[in-house]
Design a protein around this motif. Structure first.
Motif, PDB file in Angstrom:
ATOM      1  N   GLY A   1       0.838  -1.192   0.000  1.00 38.30           N
ATOM      2  CA  GLY A   1       0.000   0.000   0.000  1.00 38.30           C
ATOM      3  C   GLY A   1       0.869   1.235   0.000  1.00 38.30           C
ATOM      4  O   GLY A   1       2.067   1.185   0.321  1.00 38.30           O
ATOM      5  N   SER A   2       0.270   2.368  -0.364  1.00 44.20           N
ATOM      6  CA  SER A   2       1.014   3.625  -0.465  1.00 44.20           C
ATOM      7  C   SER A   2       0.451   4.668   0.484  1.00 44.20           C
ATOM      8  O   SER A   2      -0.756   4.731   0.723  1.00 44.20           O
ATOM      9  N   ILE A   3       1.363   5.487   1.020  1.00 41.94           N
ATOM     10  CA  ILE A   3       1.013   6.628   1.855  1.00 41.94           C
ATOM     11  C   ILE A   3       1.628   7.866   1.224  1.00 41.94           C
ATOM     12  O   ILE A   3       2.817   7.887   0.885  1.00 41.94           O
ATOM     13  N   GLU A   4       0.847   8.925   1.069  1.00 40.46           N
ATOM     14  CA  GLU A   4       1.336  10.147   0.441  1.00 40.46           C
ATOM     15  C   GLU A   4       1.532  11.244   1.479  1.00 40.46           C
ATOM     16  O   GLU A   4       0.975  11.179   2.584  1.00 40.46           O
ATOM     17  N   ASP A   5       2.312  12.266   1.096  1.00 36.71           N
ATOM     18  CA  ASP A   5       2.595  13.355   2.032  1.00 36.71           C
ATOM     19  C   ASP A   5       1.729  14.584   1.800  1.00 36.71           C
ATOM     20  O   ASP A   5       2.009  15.656   2.346  1.00 36.71           O
ATOM     21  N   ALA A   6       0.666  14.457   1.017  1.00 40.31           N
ATOM     22  CA  ALA A   6      -0.270  15.566   0.814  1.00 40.31           C
ATOM     23  C   ALA A   6      -1.226  15.672   1.997  1.00 40.31           C
ATOM     24  O   ALA A   6      -1.569  14.670   2.637  1.00 40.31           O
ATOM     25  N   THR A   7      -1.672  16.900   2.260  1.00 43.60           N
ATOM     26  CA  THR A   7      -2.541  17.143   3.408  1.00 43.60           C
ATOM     27  C   THR A   7      -4.022  17.212   3.051  1.00 43.60           C
ATOM     28  O   THR A   7      -4.878  17.063   3.925  1.00 43.60           O
ATOM     29  N   GLY A   8      -4.321  17.489   1.781  1.00 46.82           N
ATOM     30  CA  GLY A   8      -5.703  17.727   1.393  1.00 46.82           C
ATOM     31  C   GLY A   8      -6.156  19.158   1.608  1.00 46.82           C
ATOM     32  O   GLY A   8      -7.283  19.509   1.277  1.00 46.82           O
ATOM     33  N   ASP A   9      -5.276  20.008   2.137  1.00 42.85           N
ATOM     34  CA  ASP A   9      -5.582  21.419   2.384  1.00 42.85           C
ATOM     35  C   ASP A   9      -4.927  22.254   1.285  1.00 42.85           C
ATOM     36  O   ASP A   9      -3.699  22.369   1.245  1.00 42.85           O
ATOM     37  N   PRO A  10      -5.713  22.857   0.369  1.00 35.18           N
ATOM     38  CA  PRO A  10      -5.114  23.619  -0.726  1.00 35.18           C
ATOM     39  C   PRO A  10      -4.219  24.763  -0.253  1.00 35.18           C
ATOM     40  O   PRO A  10      -3.276  25.155  -0.943  1.00 35.18           O
ATOM     41  N   GLY A  11      -4.488  25.288   0.925  1.00 33.69           N
ATOM     42  CA  GLY A  11      -3.674  26.374   1.447  1.00 33.69           C
ATOM     43  C   GLY A  11      -2.341  25.924   2.009  1.00 33.69           C
ATOM     44  O   GLY A  11      -1.409  26.722   2.142  1.00 33.69           O
ATOM     45  N   ASP A  12      -2.240  24.674   2.361  1.00 37.05           N
ATOM     46  CA  ASP A  12      -1.007  24.114   2.930  1.00 37.05           C
ATOM     47  C   ASP A  12      -0.939  22.646   2.510  1.00 37.05           C
ATOM     48  O   ASP A  12      -1.160  21.740   3.310  1.00 37.05           O
ATOM     49  N   PRO A  13      -0.652  22.389   1.226  1.00 34.41           N
ATOM     50  CA  PRO A  13      -0.943  21.085   0.628  1.00 34.41           C
ATOM     51  C   PRO A  13      -0.012  19.947   0.988  1.00 34.41           C
ATOM     52  O   PRO A  13      -0.381  18.777   0.805  1.00 34.41           O
ATOM     53  N   ILE A  14       1.196  20.232   1.496  1.00 31.45           N
ATOM     54  CA  ILE A  14       2.176  19.185   1.750  1.00 31.45           C
ATOM     55  C   ILE A  14       2.590  19.203   3.216  1.00 31.45           C
ATOM     56  O   ILE A  14       2.869  20.274   3.780  1.00 31.45           O
ATOM     57  N   HIS A  15       2.628  18.033   3.833  1.00 28.76           N
ATOM     58  CA  HIS A  15       3.063  17.966   5.228  1.00 28.76           C
ATOM     59  C   HIS A  15       4.496  18.471   5.374  1.00 28.76           C
ATOM     60  O   HIS A  15       5.340  18.249   4.492  1.00 28.76           O
ATOM     61  N   PRO A  16       4.807  19.133   6.478  1.00 29.65           N
ATOM     62  CA  PRO A  16       6.200  19.519   6.737  1.00 29.65           C
ATOM     63  C   PRO A  16       7.124  18.304   6.654  1.00 29.65           C
ATOM     64  O   PRO A  16       6.711  17.172   6.956  1.00 29.65           O
ATOM     65  N   PHE A  17       8.350  18.548   6.278  1.00 28.38           N
ATOM     66  CA  PHE A  17       9.294  17.465   6.021  1.00 28.38           C
ATOM     67  C   PHE A  17       9.380  16.480   7.186  1.00 28.38           C
ATOM     68  O   PHE A  17       9.255  15.267   7.002  1.00 28.38           O
ATOM     69  N   SER A  18       9.603  16.990   8.392  1.00 30.84           N
ATOM     70  CA  SER A  18       9.819  16.094   9.538  1.00 30.84           C
ATOM     71  C   SER A  18       8.589  15.247   9.828  1.00 30.84           C
ATOM     72  O   SER A  18       8.705  14.046  10.110  1.00 30.84           O
ATOM     73  N   LEU A  19       7.411  15.833   9.739  1.00 33.89           N
ATOM     74  CA  LEU A  19       6.193  15.071   9.972  1.00 33.89           C
ATOM     75  C   LEU A  19       5.985  14.049   8.865  1.00 33.89           C
ATOM     76  O   LEU A  19       5.592  12.899   9.135  1.00 33.89           O
ATOM     77  N   ALA A  20       6.236  14.432   7.621  1.00 35.93           N
ATOM     78  CA  ALA A  20       6.080  13.494   6.506  1.00 35.93           C
ATOM     79  C   ALA A  20       6.950  12.268   6.702  1.00 35.93           C
ATOM     80  O   ALA A  20       6.519  11.128   6.460  1.00 35.93           O
ATOM     81  N   VAL A  21       8.178  12.482   7.159  1.00 33.19           N
ATOM     82  CA  VAL A  21       9.097  11.357   7.381  1.00 33.19           C
ATOM     83  C   VAL A  21       8.618  10.497   8.544  1.00 33.19           C
ATOM     84  O   VAL A  21       8.649   9.258   8.475  1.00 33.19           O
ATOM     85  N   GLU A  22       8.169  11.119   9.612  1.00 35.29           N
ATOM     86  CA  GLU A  22       7.698  10.353  10.769  1.00 35.29           C
ATOM     87  C   GLU A  22       6.472   9.522  10.429  1.00 35.29           C
ATOM     88  O   GLU A  22       6.280   8.422  10.959  1.00 35.29           O
ATOM     89  N   ARG A  23       5.629  10.018   9.548  1.00 30.25           N
ATOM     90  CA  ARG A  23       4.459   9.253   9.121  1.00 30.25           C
ATOM     91  C   ARG A  23       4.888   7.977   8.398  1.00 30.25           C
ATOM     92  O   ARG A  23       4.337   6.895   8.631  1.00 30.25           O
ATOM     93  N   ILE A  24       5.876   8.095   7.520  1.00 29.12           N
ATOM     94  CA  ILE A  24       6.361   6.906   6.819  1.00 29.12           C
ATOM     95  C   ILE A  24       7.086   5.966   7.780  1.00 29.12           C
ATOM     96  O   ILE A  24       6.929   4.737   7.709  1.00 29.12           O
ATOM     97  N   ARG A  25       7.856   6.534   8.696  1.00 32.82           N
ATOM     98  CA  ARG A  25       8.561   5.695   9.669  1.00 32.82           C
ATOM     99  C   ARG A  25       7.573   4.883  10.517  1.00 32.82           C
ATOM    100  O   ARG A  25       7.769   3.691  10.757  1.00 32.82           O
ATOM    101  N   ALA A  26       6.503   5.526  10.944  1.00 34.56           N
ATOM    102  CA  ALA A  26       5.511   4.828  11.756  1.00 34.56           C
ATOM    103  C   ALA A  26       4.817   3.729  10.955  1.00 34.56           C
ATOM    104  O   ALA A  26       4.576   2.618  11.459  1.00 34.56           O
ATOM    105  N   ALA A  27       4.500   4.024   9.694  1.00 34.04           N
ATOM    106  CA  ALA A  27       3.871   3.016   8.847  1.00 34.04           C
ATOM    107  C   ALA A  27       4.800   1.839   8.613  1.00 34.04           C
ATOM    108  O   ALA A  27       4.381   0.670   8.674  1.00 34.04           O
ATOM    109  N   ALA A  28       6.076   2.128   8.348  1.00 34.90           N
ATOM    110  CA  ALA A  28       7.041   1.057   8.109  1.00 34.90           C
ATOM    111  C   ALA A  28       7.220   0.189   9.350  1.00 34.90           C
ATOM    112  O   ALA A  28       7.300  -1.052   9.253  1.00 34.90           O
ATOM    113  N   GLU A  29       7.293   0.807  10.514  1.00 31.58           N
ATOM    114  CA  GLU A  29       7.434   0.048  11.756  1.00 31.58           C
ATOM    115  C   GLU A  29       6.221  -0.837  12.006  1.00 31.58           C
ATOM    116  O   GLU A  29       6.342  -1.956  12.510  1.00 31.58           O
TER     117      GLU A  29
END
Length: 280
Positions: A113-141
């Motif tokens: 499965g895939s996880i993306e770093d988009a937020t769904g908020d047009p005003g702030d569409p991409i998660h900050p770098f550190s949070l984006a990485v932690e989201r993938i790290r948590a999913a991988a773990e």
């Protein structure tokens, strides 16, 4: 019927061999059976295609996690092929939510499965770098040691942020965090795709059949791509055929479209199988 581990091993092996392979994006069990029968080696779900089939547009608010997972599970039951699921943004910003989503997907017999770093908020569409990485790290773990291939998506180019350096930085960090496959949809040209592939140490997925460069499988393989998906384009092609057939009947009063339809006996053969696919 092949078990989840067997299909996962087949899926992982596809990413390790030379060249590129194409996953067919199915939007329901019936389309999964057809794509399996014509010879695809693996399938992916498409949230866009599924949304269209329910009369909704492709958007973050269109489908719930439960709907996405039920659809993915139905596709996995319809085929012996490995199936990787479009899990959108993980259905929540928190890393633990992403972890729970991939765990649920793994529990449903999916091979990835895939996880993306988009937020769904047009005003702030991409998660900050550190949070984006932690989201993938948590999913991988969450799926470490389980038969599940995790794809991490960097969405800059889909959200008006054409920053190749940041995209590569994110993909490299996602790999370090435990992602098995990397994906940056919307890359503008073959040079950008080639640069991404050279810059990371994981298999790269590229989506074809949408907007962007008109590249062949051979072109993408030569650039270093290992996996090619088609997103919602197969679903839109099917909808296009339906629209053309309807217009022919209404505007011309003819039924020529029927000559291109799959014969009823062929559909019956495909849909009557308990589980589709060639036995291997």
């Amino acid at each position: 019927m092949q078990d989840q581990t067997t299909r996962f091993e087949r899926f992982r092996a596809l990413h390790a061999r030379e060249g590129a392979f194409v996953v067919g994006n199915a939007w329901d069990a019936g389309s999964a059976r057809i794509l399996t029968d014509i010879g695809f080696e693996a399938l992916a779900t498409t949230s866009a295609g599924y949304a269209f089939s329910t009369g909704r547009r492709d958007s973050f608010a269109a489908l719930t996690r439960e709907e996405i997972l039920l659809n993915a599970a139905a596709i996995a039951r319809a085929t012996n092929l490995p199936v990787t699921a479009d899990l959108e943004d993980g259905f929540g910003a928190a890393p633990e939510t992403c972890a729970h989503t991939v765990t649920m997907a793994c529990d449903l017999d999916l091979a990835g499965g895939s996880i993306e770093d988009a937020t769904g908020d047009p005003g702030d569409p991409i998660h900050p770098f550190s949070l984006a990485v932690e989201r993938i790290r948590a999913a991988a773990e969450a799926v470490r040691g389980r038969p599940f291939l995790l794809t991490a998506r960097a969405e800059n180019y889909l959200w008006g942020r054409p920053d190749l350096d940041d995209t590569i930085r994110r993909l490299q960090a996602f790999a370090e965090a435990g992602a098995d496959v990397l994906f940056a949809p919307g890359l503008p040209d073959l040079d950008a795709i080639r640069t991404v592939c050279r810059s990371v140490d994981r298999p790269v997925n590229v989506v074809a059949g949408l907007s962007g460069p008109a590249c062949s499988v051979a072109d993408l393989a030569a650039a270093g791509v290992r996996r090619i998906s088609v997103g919602g384009s197969f679903a839109r092609a099917a909808l296009g055929a339906l629209a053309r057939a309807g217009r022919e009947v209404l505007h011309d009063g003819t039924f020529g479209y029927a000559a291109e339809a799959i014969p009823d006996a062929e559909v019956a053969r495909l849909m009557s199988q308990e589980r589709g696919g060639r036995r291997v």
